[in-house]
Enzyme design. Structure first.
Site, PDB file in Angstrom:
ATOM      1  CE  LYS A   1      -0.014   3.335   4.825  1.00 60.11           C
ATOM      2  NZ  LYS A   1       0.005   3.470   6.276  1.00 60.11           N
TER       3      LYS A   1
ATOM      4  CG  ASN B   1      -1.729   1.229   1.492  1.00 63.09           C
ATOM      5  OD1 ASN B   1      -1.686   2.071   0.636  1.00 63.09           O
ATOM      6  ND2 ASN B   1      -2.209   1.314   2.621  1.00 63.09           N
TER       7      ASN B   1
ATOM      8  CD  GLU C   1      -3.746  -2.318   7.345  1.00 57.11           C
ATOM      9  OE1 GLU C   1      -2.691  -2.454   6.951  1.00 57.11           O
ATOM     10  OE2 GLU C   1      -4.271  -1.231   7.054  1.00 57.11           O
TER      11      GLU C   1
ATOM     12  CB  SER D   1       5.112  -1.422  12.018  1.00 59.75           C
ATOM     13  OG  SER D   1       4.700  -0.139  12.640  1.00 59.75           O
TER      14      SER D   1
ATOM     15  CD  GLU E   1      -2.737   5.573   6.759  1.00 63.18           C
ATOM     16  OE1 GLU E   1      -2.829   5.532   5.399  1.00 63.18           O
ATOM     17  OE2 GLU E   1      -2.052   5.061   7.446  1.00 63.18           O
TER      18      GLU E   1
ATOM     19  N   GLY F   1       2.378   2.475  10.628  1.00 63.20           N
ATOM     20  CA  GLY F   1       3.081   3.707  10.749  1.00 63.20           C
ATOM     21  C   GLY F   1       3.986   3.994  11.897  1.00 63.20           C
TER      22      GLY F   1
ATOM     23  CG  HIS G   1      -5.837   2.181   5.174  1.00 58.11           C
ATOM     24  ND1 HIS G   1      -5.398   2.970   6.180  1.00 58.11           N
ATOM     25  CD2 HIS G   1      -4.960   1.270   5.155  1.00 58.11           C
ATOM     26  CE1 HIS G   1      -4.279   2.917   6.333  1.00 58.11           C
ATOM     27  NE2 HIS G   1      -4.039   1.672   5.826  1.00 58.11           N
TER      28      HIS G   1
HETATM   29  P1  PGA Z   1       2.600   0.477   7.591  1.00 51.44           P
HETATM   30  O1  PGA Z   1       1.359   0.673   6.836  1.00 51.44           O
HETATM   31  O2  PGA Z   1       3.374  -0.922   7.025  1.00 51.44           O
HETATM   32  O3  PGA Z   1       3.606   1.833   7.194  1.00 51.44           O
HETATM   33  O4  PGA Z   1       2.502   0.443   9.100  1.00 51.44           O
HETATM   34  C1  PGA Z   1       0.321  -0.495   6.955  1.00 51.44           C
HETATM   35  C2  PGA Z   1      -0.906   0.112   6.224  1.00 51.44           C
HETATM   36  O5  PGA Z   1      -1.180   1.083   6.644  1.00 51.44           O
HETATM   37  O6  PGA Z   1      -1.527  -0.561   5.480  1.00 51.44           O
END
Ligand code: PGA
Length: 260
Positions: free
Chosen positions: A11, A9, A168, A214, A98, A174, A96
């Site tokens: 982003k 992903n 998640e 992460s 976010e 992140g 997601h």
């Molecule tokens: P990350 O993000 O691996 O940077 O923690 C995962 C995600 O949001 O899908």
């Protein structure tokens, strides 16, 4: 046997030039490898067409990071499932955290998108996960149950067979603080049992449940070798070819071990 899916992903990262710089070496590294894991990249909308041109006939799948549930019309700034199909997306990330946090998406809203994605033959990667506060309050399972019920509401068995779930935990995204393999396994087993109850055992056994939050080359194998962890949704570590390739390798090793 359910699929193991390693998805990147991106982003809001990578313009066209950076998309080329990433996908060309990725493709060259993976070509002819005959992997058992499914590899998916989810670039921003602006890179989807270029990504499609680079990836065609490679076996690497394309996914989008979001879509609206309407097909066309006066919805300024939105992208429809029909448009995603026209650039040969096979997957679309929906719900997601976010999107939930910054754009106010609710389970009900995500559920409408899930149904529409499937109608257009896109496989939704539907994200669920608790916040740190919810986990510390002991509400993890309660929150997961509410989200899973909400996003999958009204799906038929057949529709459900197209769905991928990504667990998640919001506190792991992140932050550099991944869930432990035991925490991921516990939550994902819970989700699979819940799906077995809502649908049936077969649907649940065939469901790919990814872990996201992460994931790195260092922790990928221990997470992916858990029995209910069938892949990874990778943010930060999917932006560099080298680290994404290592995570794909970890998935391949874990999958082969699970099959033996
Ligand atoms: P990350 O993000 O691996 O940077 O923690 C995962 C995600 O949001 O899908």
């Amino acid at each position: 046997m359910r699929k193991m899916i390693i998805a990147g992903n991106w982003k809001m990262n990578k313009d066209i030039k950076e998309t080329f710089e990433f996908l060309l070496p990725l493709k060259n590294n993976l070509i002819g490898q005959n992997l058992s894991v499914e590899v998916v990249v989810c670039p921003p909308f602006t890179s989807l067409f270029v990504a499609f041109e680079i990836l065609k006939e490679t076996g690497i799948k394309l996914g989008a990071q979001n879509m609206f549930y309407e097909v066309e019309g006066a919805f300024t700034g939105e992208i429809s499932p029909k448009m995603l199909k026209s650039v040969k997306c096979e997957y679309v990330i929906l719900g997601h955290s976010e999107r939930r946090r910054y754009f106010g998406e609710t389970d009900e809203f995500v559920n409408r998108k899930v149904k529409r994605a499937i109608e257009f033959d896109l496989k939704p990667i539907v994200c669920v996960g608790e916040t740190l506060e919810e986990r510390e309050r002991g509400d993890t399972f309660k929150v997961l149950e509410k989200q899973v019920r909400g996003v999958l509401d009204g799906l038929t068995y057949d529709e459900m067979s197209k769905v991928v779930i990504a667990y998640e935990p919001v506190w792991a995204i992140g932050t550099g603080r991944n869930a432990t393999p035991e925490q991921a396994q516990e939550a994902q087993k819970f989700i699979r049992e819940l799906v077995a109850g809502l649908f049936n055992r077969d649907v649940a056994l065939n469901l790919t449940i990814q872990y996201g939050g992460s994931v790195t080359p260092e922790n990928a194998y221990s997470l992916l070798s858990q029995p209910d962890v069938d892949g990874a949704l990778v943010g930060g570590a999917s932006l560099k070819v080298d680290s994404f390739l290592k995570i794909i390798k970890a998935g391949e090793t874990a999958l082969i071990e699970k099959r033996n």
